[in-house]
Design an enzyme around this catalytic site. Structure first.
Site, PDB file in Angstrom:
ATOM      1  N   LYS A  22       0.841  -1.203   0.000  1.00 35.07           N
ATOM      2  CA  LYS A  22       0.000   0.000   0.000  1.00 35.07           C
ATOM      3  C   LYS A  22       0.878   1.256   0.000  1.00 35.07           C
ATOM      4  CE  LYS A  22      -0.471  -0.291   5.026  1.00 35.07           C
ATOM      5  NZ  LYS A  22      -1.299  -0.830   6.129  1.00 35.07           N
TER       6      LYS A  22
ATOM      7  N   ARG B  66     -11.334  -0.372  13.426  1.00 35.58           N
ATOM      8  CA  ARG B  66     -11.066   0.484  12.276  1.00 35.58           C
ATOM      9  C   ARG B  66     -11.905  -0.028  11.117  1.00 35.58           C
ATOM     10  NH1 ARG B  66      -4.833   1.214  10.452  1.00 35.58           N
ATOM     11  NH2 ARG B  66      -5.360  -0.801   9.601  1.00 35.58           N
TER      12      ARG B  66
ATOM     13  N   TYR C  26      15.543  30.172   8.740  1.00 33.83           N
ATOM     14  CA  TYR C  26      14.335  30.891   9.153  1.00 33.83           C
ATOM     15  C   TYR C  26      14.200  30.925  10.668  1.00 33.83           C
ATOM     16  CZ  TYR C  26      12.546  30.692   4.349  1.00 33.83           C
ATOM     17  OH  TYR C  26      12.358  30.838   3.004  1.00 33.83           O
TER      18      TYR C  26
END
Ligand code: PLP
Length: 344
Positions: free
Chosen positions: A34, A128, A242
């Site tokens: 998958k 699930r 940053y």
């Protein structure tokens, strides 16, 4: 121009892991491919596993199954874990995909359209996908495999494992002669009780560990590398990137590497991340940006054009994942499509 970031996939190591899992399980391995083969490229992965003797594969989505069917031809069996939604019947049938049916409604839909071979997902506590054991239907035409999935296979001592195993064995008695598939990667290492008729590993095939580290018999498969674009000197007190989250407390050398979150390097890898460069693991400094990241290479003999390893044989994917606060599964499946997969 070759891409400066690359994901090398060692297909021999993949094959070795397939045979190791087969040996440990003492049962056929039905590879889970998958999410495009856990990010490594389902077509190449499945073709190699096919050559090694695999004959049955699992994908999550119908689309993944359609792509895999094109890659492997008509012979291998492909199960789709998502099951069979209202719009899936024709697509599944057109590509000879077998849904792992997960509700009575799906069973009705599949049988109502002469579905063909299929699997049945029995939920044993994951909550699930799957029918509850008490609602498991009588055996029906086309049913070839019953499947359940462990919630805590990565914790061998967890009592949930034995409870799920017992529930699965009981529920599967209703379907004599049907292949019983229970163990994922973690399950394969829980012992013979957990094997049943065929196993369904994913992450271990790809060199990841079920317990946040690979079993010592499992070989690394993926190696994520990127080129250094520039090496620069930093003065004490200067900052990197940053937000100025990193400040040099002494003179340093910093390498700017051509990989960032657009390549799948998670921002959460800073500040704890390390990369393998110049023969050592060296810390990531400053924030990961879209296309770039910076690494402390003070004292190393490295220059622009040299390569660093983000994860791979010298920095296990499980270790890199834990530095980023996640698991190997997420790191592997995050490597973005702009990073070419190179099969070696
Ligand atoms: C993902 C998945 C697997 C494979 O799990 P690994 O932990 O990667 O071995 C097996 N079965 C089901 C139902 C899954 O969703």
């Amino acid at each position: 121009m070759p891409s400066p970031a690359r994901l090398f996939v060692d297909l021999d190591a993949l094959a070795a892991n397939f045979h190791t899992l087969t040996r440990v399980a003492g049962a056929p391995v039905h590879p889970v491919v998958k999410a495009d083969g856990y990010g490594l490229g389902a077509a190449a992965v499945a073709r190699r596993l096919l050559a090694e003797g695999a004959d049955t594969f699992f994908v999550a989505r119908v689309g993944g199954g359609e792509a895999l069917r094109k890659a492997v031809g008509s012979k291998p069996i492909i199960y789709v874990l998502d099951g069979c939604g209202p719009k899936d019947v024709l697509r599944l049938q057109a590509s000879q995909l077998r849904p792992v049916l997960s509700s009575l409604e799906q069973i009705k839909r599949w049988l109502g359209s002469d579905g063909g071979p299929c699997g049945l997902h029995i939920d044993t506590g994951m909550n699930r996908l799957g029918v509850r054991p008490e609602e498991a239907p009588e055996p029906f035409a086309g049913l070839e495999m019953v499947v359940s999935h462990l919630a805590c296979a990565d914790e061998p001592g967890h009592p949930m494992n034995r409870a799920q195993r017992a529930a699965f064995e009981l529920a599967a008695r209703k379907y004599p002669g049907t292949v019983r598939s229970f163990a994922n990667s973690g399950g394969v290492f829980l012992g013979p009780d957990f094997i049943f008729d065929a196993v369904r590993p994913g992450v271990c095939l790809y060199g990841g560990g079920p317990e946040g580290r690979p079993d010592e018999r499992i070989r690394p498969v993926a190696r994520f590398t990127a080129d250094i674009l520039q090496v620069r000197d930093l003065l004490a007190g200067e900052t990197v990137g940053y937000g100025r989250t990193f400040e040099a407390d002494r003179p340093m050398m910093v390498a700017t590497v051509a990989a960032g979150y657009a390549d799948g390097v998670l921002r959460s890898w800073s500040p704890r991340g390390r990369v393998f460069v110049g023969g050592e693991l060296r810390p990531v400094v400053g924030r990961i940006s879209m296309d770039l990241m910076c690494v402390d290479v003070t004292g190393l003999e490295v220059t622009a054009g040299d390569t660093v390893e983000l994860f791979g044989p010298n920095h296990p994917v499980d270790v890199a994942a834990s530095e980023a606060g996640t698991i190997a599964y997420e790191l592997l499946t995050s490597v973005s499509p702009r990073v070419p997969r190179v099969y070696v």
